[in-house]
Design an enzyme around this catalytic site. Structure first.
Site, mmCIF file in Angstrom:
data_model
loop_
_atom_site.group_PDB
_atom_site.id
_atom_site.type_symbol
_atom_site.label_atom_id
_atom_site.label_comp_id
_atom_site.label_asym_id
_atom_site.label_seq_id
_atom_site.Cartn_x
_atom_site.Cartn_y
_atom_site.Cartn_z
ATOM 1 C CB SER A 39 -0.953 -0.046 1.204
ATOM 2 O OG SER A 39 -1.862 1.030 1.160
ATOM 3 C CB THR A 40 1.486 3.920 2.520
ATOM 4 O OG1 THR A 40 0.104 3.987 2.842
ATOM 5 C CG2 THR A 40 2.100 5.299 2.534
ATOM 6 C CG HIS A 62 -4.420 -1.043 -0.654
ATOM 7 N ND1 HIS A 62 -3.842 -1.181 0.584
ATOM 8 C CD2 HIS A 62 -5.152 -2.163 -0.860
ATOM 9 C CE1 HIS A 62 -4.234 -2.326 1.119
ATOM 10 N NE2 HIS A 62 -5.013 -2.948 0.264
ATOM 11 C CG MET A 98 -0.675 3.936 6.428
ATOM 12 S SD MET A 98 -1.672 5.426 6.687
ATOM 13 C CE MET A 98 -2.459 5.604 5.099
#
Length: 394
Positions: free
Chosen positions: A190-191, A217, A319
């Site tokens: 993700s991040t 994501h 995250m």
């Protein structure tokens, strides 16, 4: 009487006075943050960074003169470890530049609000997306996933309520690897993901003997552009798959934004009824899991159902806790799990919860993950060769 911890210092960079004002209002919605300055162009931003020493920069993608991507590259070239969140419009050009910025080291991005009926609505909407990202990147005791779910439930970074202190490194000893060699690699990220994938995937050769399936994501337009960018940089073929695409070795499949990526067994060929059923991709719009669509847990669950113990799950920076349940399932079926370590993660949320749960066989720096994947893949390739040799009649 205990004093309050210092507030995180935010620099806002945008050529639009209206957007600078809106971002200032958003930052002021959280008492742990303060705006230490604003800049209207890249050159002014670089001077402000030198003089103000911010903890985080909110950086517009499209600006006259020195644009956001050029400014980001100057920040990174200076050696300053300042997290940068790109502020992007959801347009083809805005998305492409944002993907390049994320791959160049921007920690995250946020979409500029559009279509809100009032400034108050725009502030609420943007704060809902932006504040958890700022806190995860700046506040040492912030949980890895904040209590606010990602707006819209389809493009979020899996912001659940599992807490993980970001300031205390975790000792995670290696565990013995399972006997079963992997037949597939699945990655959840993700991040900070585009930069991580930009380092990991080019290290895999065109002859890589396993398929690679990835959930990053991101919104739909962004995932397609990310796949195109990585395909141009990698020896592997990298694509955003369609339903029905076969799962093939030497190919990396990046989940389409707003769609779950799953793997199912196709019908066997009538001419080869005894051969194993081939695996194919299925895209679905089942409800989000962990506030995410695509969800890492959905992918991992379906891959375990298709491949059993022969799954290598890799959790990279991000995250939240998306992927935790999937990694637990991989372990329950005697598969293998790797997690990225804390120092090389933009946010040690997703890999952190996996490591702290004791589910990772290896917790590795980003640069060490590809060599470990290659080592396991070569073991799989060697075992397949020996199996073929033993089947040849004397």
């Amino acid at each position: 009487m205990t004093s309050s911890p210092p507030r995180a210092r935010i620099l806002i960079v945008d050529d639009s006075a209206v957007m600078r004002s809106l971002l200032r209002s958003v930052v002021h919605t959280d008492k742990r943050l303060e705006v230490v300055g604003t800049a209207a162009d890249g050159a002014s931003a670089l001077r402000a960074i030198d003089s103000l020493r911010p903890d985080l920069v909110l950086l517009d993608v499209e600006m006259p003169g020195m644009d956001g991507l050029s400014t980001l590259k100057h920040i990174k070239a200076s050696g300053r470890r300042i997290p940068v969140i790109m502020c992007s419009s959801l347009t083809q050009r805005g998305a492409k530049v944002t993907i390049d910025a994320l791959a160049s080291g921007a920690a995250d991005y946020v979409a500029k609000p559009s279509g809100q009926v009032s400034r108050e609505a725009a502030t609420r909407s943007l704060a809902h997306d932006l504040i958890p990202k700022i806190l995860a990147l700046t506040v040492p005791t912030a949980p890895s996933s904040f209590l606010l779910p990602a707006r819209g439930l389809t493009i979020g970074a899996g912001l659940q309520s599992a807490t993980l202190p970001m300031s205390s490194p975790v000792s995670t000893p290696s565990q013995p690897l399972p006997a079963a060699s992997p037949a597939v690699v699945v990655i959840g990220v993700s991040t900070g993901g585009p930069a991580a994938l930009d380092e990991l995937l080019p290290a895999l050769p065109a002859s890589f003997p396993l398929p690679v399936l990835i959930v990053q994501h991101m919104p739909e337009l962004f995932t397609r552009l990310l796949a195109e960018r990585l395909n141009a940089r990698c020896a592997l073929r990298v694509l955003e798959p369609k339903s029905g695409d076969p799962v093939r070795p030497g190919t990396a499949y990046i989940a389409r934004g707003d769609w779950h990526l799953t793997v199912v067994s196709a019908d066997r060929s009538p001419s080869l009824p005894s051969a194993p059923a081939p695996q194919v991709v299925r895209l679905t719009q089942e409800p989000p899991e962990n506030h995410c669509r695509p969800s890492v847990d959905v992918l991992f669950r379906t891959v375990v159902a298709a491949y059993g113990s022969r799954v290598l799950g890799v959790i990279l920076t991000g995250m939240g806790a998306d992927g935790l349940a999937g990694c637990r399932l991989i372990r329950e079926h005697n598969g293998t799990v790797f997690a990225q370590d804390q120092p090389t993660s933009a946010v040690w949320g997703m890999p952190g919860v996996v490591a702290q749960a004791g589910l990772a066989h290896r917790v590795l720096p980003l640069g060490a993950i590809a060599p470990e994947i290659l080592r396991l893949a070569s073991r799989s390739q060697r075992e397949a060769f020996e199996l073929r040799e033993s089947a040849v009649p004397l």
